[in-house]
Design an enzyme around this catalytic site. Structure first.
Site, PDB file in Angstrom:
ATOM      1  CG  ASP A 116      -1.530   1.207   1.705  1.00 27.81           C
ATOM      2  OD1 ASP A 116      -2.508   1.552   0.698  1.00 27.81           O
ATOM      3  OD2 ASP A 116      -1.282   2.494   2.783  1.00 27.81           O
ATOM      4  CG  ASP A 118      -1.756   7.573   0.475  1.00 30.88           C
ATOM      5  OD1 ASP A 118      -0.370   8.529   0.807  1.00 30.88           O
ATOM      6  OD2 ASP A 118      -2.259   7.494  -0.406  1.00 30.88           O
TER       7      ASP A 118
END
Length: 318
Positions: A116, A118
């Protein structure tokens, strides 16, 4: 009668036959008898004749034993010249390859690690709303940050895309984490962020192009429980050698046994050690597993966690 003068005695001229003479005569007669007998049966052997005559050292009749045949001793020029020497034979030994059916296991495929963006690798804030004290303190603590222009999902009054200015903080150890991880795993970026924002950001932190694939919000799906869920089946049909690292566990609710939840990162954590001290050792360990799911299930118990959230998961997905 008296001997005449000048005549030798009769005993000196003629002696009667002795027994030895008769023995020799009988031996000769016996020899010829054997010769005639051999003629009747076949040719007498030379060995028999030589044995009788006791001729043991005459070279002209000696012969080697029948089992030994000496090579000719004539001039070597009588023999044809040998052919030109052939070049040496070169044999290349190929390594033995044992098929898997003979009991040898095939080497493991490289681990796929889905990351991922953020709050997992970075955290980003709108520059206009970020207090300056945050950047000041982050700089003092050694936290790396940069400012970025990106396309916002909002529109200007004239309908053109709005340009946003964001301040991005890198999680401590980010570049070393990606460098070491890429030596034993294939890296995939999967974010729920929009491509206009995420693409220039990833370009900035991945100058070496270590991500083999980048997926943005359109690649996520919606479920009855959550939106923007990341389905790993769009990356690999074989889920035994793929993991996803995300600060939001709902991102991997479709494959809970492949998920690694991590602590969310913010600018107020300049001494965070999640990437190098926690995640990297775990991912190295998983890279040696034939199937990562039993290890992750034993460590995180994600299907049980989802059940506590009222979400029923199928668990192990083929």
């Amino acid at each position: 009668m008296a001997d005449k003068p000048g005549m030798a005695p009769a005993a000196d001229v003629y002696a009667p036959a002795t027994p030895q003479l008769w023995v020799a005569l009988l031996n000769w007669l016996g020899f010829f008898f054997q010769i005639f007998a051999q003629i009747a049966r076949g040719t007498p052997s030379l060995t028999q004749v030589r044995s009788f005559l006791r001729l043991r050292t005459n070279s002209f009749i000696s012969s080697p034993p029948p089992e030994f045949r000496p090579l000719p001793t004539g001039d070597l020029s009588d023999f044809p010249e040998p052919e030109a020497a052939l070049p040496p034979l070169r044999v290349t030994v190929q390594p033995l390859t044992i098929p898997a059916c003979c009991g040898e296991e095939l080497p493991l495929q490289r681990l796929k690690v889905v990351l991922d963006l953020d709050e997992t690798l970075v955290c980003a804030y709108d520059k206009s709303t970020l207090p300056s004290i945050i950047k000041t303190e982050a700089t003092k603590a050694g936290l790396k940050w940069f400012e970025l222009e990106c396309i916002s999902s909002d529109k200007e009054c004239d309908g053109t895309p709005k340009i946003s200015h964001v301040t991005v903080f890198e999680r401590p150890g980010l570049h070393e984490f990606l460098k070491q991880l890429s030596t034993f795993a294939d890296l995939v970026l999967f974010t729920a962020g929009l491509e206009g924002y995420a693409r220039p950001l990833v370009d900035k932190i991945d100058l070496e192009n270590r991500f083999i694939l980048r997926l943005y919000r359109p690649s996520t799906i919606s479920t009855e429980y959550r939106e923007h869920v990341k389905d790993l089946c769009c990356i690999s049909k074989d889920l035994s050698r793929i993991v996803i690292v995300d600060n939001n566990p709902f991102s991997f609710l479709l494959q809970p046994l492949n998920g690694i939840p991590c602590i969310p990162f913010s600018a107020g954590q300049p001494h965070d050690e999640q990437l190098l001290k926690v995640l990297l050792p775990l991912l190295k360990h998983l890279s040696h597993q034939k199937d990562v799911r039993p290890v992750l299930n034993e460590r995180f118990h994600m299907p049980e966690w989802f059940r506590k959230q009222g979400i029923l998961c199928s668990g192990l997905t083929k």
